[in-house]
Design an enzyme around this catalytic site. Sequence first.
Site, short mmCIF file in Angstrom:
data_model
loop_
_atom_site.label_atom_id
_atom_site.label_comp_id
_atom_site.label_asym_id
_atom_site.label_seq_id
_atom_site.Cartn_x
_atom_site.Cartn_y
_atom_site.Cartn_z
N ARG A 1 -72.21 -55.34 25.84
CA ARG A 1 -71.59 -55.50 27.17
C ARG A 1 -72.27 -56.62 27.95
O ARG A 1 -73.39 -57.03 27.62
CB ARG A 1 -71.68 -54.19 27.94
CG ARG A 1 -70.79 -53.13 27.32
CD ARG A 1 -70.57 -51.96 28.25
NE ARG A 1 -69.64 -51.04 27.63
CZ ARG A 1 -68.99 -50.08 28.26
NH1 ARG A 1 -69.19 -49.90 29.55
NH2 ARG A 1 -68.16 -49.29 27.63
N ASP B 1 -66.95 -40.83 29.26
CA ASP B 1 -66.17 -42.07 29.31
C ASP B 1 -65.42 -42.18 30.64
O ASP B 1 -65.17 -41.18 31.30
CB ASP B 1 -65.19 -42.07 28.12
CG ASP B 1 -64.63 -43.46 27.86
OD1 ASP B 1 -65.17 -44.46 28.40
OD2 ASP B 1 -63.65 -43.56 27.09
N GLY B 2 -65.06 -43.41 30.99
CA GLY B 2 -64.17 -43.65 32.12
C GLY B 2 -64.82 -44.05 33.43
O GLY B 2 -64.15 -44.10 34.46
N ASN B 3 -66.10 -44.37 33.40
CA ASN B 3 -66.76 -44.81 34.64
C ASN B 3 -66.10 -46.09 35.17
O ASN B 3 -65.90 -46.23 36.38
CB ASN B 3 -68.24 -45.12 34.39
CG ASN B 3 -69.05 -43.90 34.06
OD1 ASN B 3 -68.61 -42.77 34.27
ND2 ASN B 3 -70.24 -44.11 33.52
N GLY B 4 -65.78 -47.01 34.26
CA GLY B 4 -65.18 -48.29 34.64
C GLY B 4 -63.82 -48.08 35.28
O GLY B 4 -63.51 -48.64 36.34
N GLU C 1 -65.80 -28.18 17.65
CA GLU C 1 -64.48 -28.19 18.26
C GLU C 1 -64.43 -29.33 19.28
O GLU C 1 -65.43 -29.59 19.97
CB GLU C 1 -64.22 -26.85 18.98
CG GLU C 1 -64.20 -25.66 18.06
CD GLU C 1 -63.05 -25.69 17.06
OE1 GLU C 1 -61.95 -26.15 17.45
OE2 GLU C 1 -63.24 -25.25 15.91
N ASN D 1 -73.05 -50.56 22.97
CA ASN D 1 -73.03 -50.93 24.39
C ASN D 1 -73.93 -52.13 24.71
O ASN D 1 -73.78 -52.76 25.76
CB ASN D 1 -73.40 -49.75 25.29
CG ASN D 1 -72.32 -48.70 25.41
OD1 ASN D 1 -72.61 -47.52 25.64
ND2 ASN D 1 -71.06 -49.07 25.24
C1 FPP Z 1 -68.36 -45.14 29.63
O1 FPP Z 1 -67.55 -45.60 30.66
C2 FPP Z 1 -69.68 -44.93 30.12
C3 FPP Z 1 -70.79 -45.60 29.69
C4 FPP Z 1 -70.77 -46.62 28.64
C5 FPP Z 1 -72.09 -45.32 30.28
C6 FPP Z 1 -72.32 -43.90 30.66
C7 FPP Z 1 -73.44 -43.86 31.57
C8 FPP Z 1 -73.63 -43.01 32.59
C9 FPP Z 1 -72.71 -41.90 32.90
C10 FPP Z 1 -74.80 -43.17 33.44
C11 FPP Z 1 -76.03 -43.29 32.64
C12 FPP Z 1 -77.05 -42.43 33.17
C13 FPP Z 1 -78.31 -42.40 32.74
C14 FPP Z 1 -79.22 -41.39 33.23
C15 FPP Z 1 -78.81 -43.36 31.78
P1 FPP Z 1 -66.91 -47.03 30.50
O2 FPP Z 1 -67.78 -47.98 31.20
O3 FPP Z 1 -66.64 -47.32 29.08
O4 FPP Z 1 -65.59 -46.79 31.29
P2 FPP Z 1 -64.17 -47.44 30.98
O5 FPP Z 1 -63.82 -47.05 29.56
O6 FPP Z 1 -63.29 -46.81 31.99
O7 FPP Z 1 -64.33 -48.92 31.15
#
Ligand code: FPP
Length: 235
Positions: free
Chosen positions: A67, A16-19, A200, A64
Site C-alpha cells: 500500500r 475489512d472496509g475501513n477505506g 465456519e 499490505n
Molecule cells: C481493511 O480495510 C483494513 C486494513 C487493511 C487494516 C485494518 C486495521 C485496523 C482495523 C487498525 C489497526 C489497528 C491496530 C491496533 C494495528 P481496507 O483499508 O482494505 O478498506 P477498503 O477495502 O474499504 O478499502
Amino acid sequence: MGKGKSFPEHVAIIMDGNGRWAQRRGLPRSAGHLAGAKNIPRVVKAAMEAGIKTLTVYAFSTENWKRPVDEVGFLMKLIPRFCANQLKAMLKNNIRLRTIGRTDDLPEFAKTALLDAIEKTKNNTAFTLNIALSYGGRAEITDAVNKILNDPNRPQGPLTEQDVAKYLYAPDLPDPDLMIRTSGEMRLSNFMLWELSYSEFFVTPTHWPDFNKDTLQEALDSYAGRNRRFGDVKA
Ligand code: FPP
C-alpha cells in the site's frame, strides 16, 4: 464461560472496509483506519461479554506492505497508540495481548510497544486478543517449514499434521471455530489458511468501524445453527 459446542471459543475476524467507511463520509482512508482501531476494544468487550475466550483480528497482511507509504506509515503508528491506549484496560480486565505474523518486519517503535504490552499482559487469563500483523497464511506455513528444517530436535520420519501445527505462530491456541469477514467480500485474503480449514464463515456487509455487539450477535446466532461435521457425515 463454557457455552458448549454451539458457541465458538475462538473467533477470527478479517477487519475489512475501513477505506470504504471513510470514503462514504468524505474522509481520508486514515480516518477509517483510526475508527477501525478504536473499534477493536469495543468488539473485545462485546466478545468477552458474550463468552468468547480468544479473538484474532487481521490488522495488517504481508500484502499490505504494498500500500502507499503514507497509509502503511499511518497503520504502523496506530500500533504503539493502540498499546498505549489499551494497556491499562487490558490489565484491569485480565486480557492477554499476543501477535501472530512476521512481526520482525515491523518498525522498531511498533515492535517495542508490542513487546512491552505482550510482556505485561502475559499472565492474564480471562481473554486473549491476538493481533495478526505482517501476517500471511502462506508466510506462516512457509515459516513453519523453515523452522522444522532448522530444528535439530525435529520429529524424525514423515511428519504428521500435528507435528507441522506445532511450528505455526501460535500452536497453543485452538483453531478458530468461527471466522467473520466484514464489508462483504467472499474471500480469505491469505488469512490463517491452516487454522481455518474447518471453521465456519460469516460474512457481513457492515464495514469494520461499524461492526458492533449486534453484528457479533448475528454471527454467533448464525454459528449456533451450523452443523459442524469436520468431513464426517453427522453432527
Ligand atoms: C481493511 O480495510 C483494513 C486494513 C487493511 C487494516 C485494518 C486495521 C485496523 C482495523 C487498525 C489497526 C489497528 C491496530 C491496533 C494495528 P481496507 O483499508 O482494505 O478498506 P477498503 O477495502 O474499504 O478499502
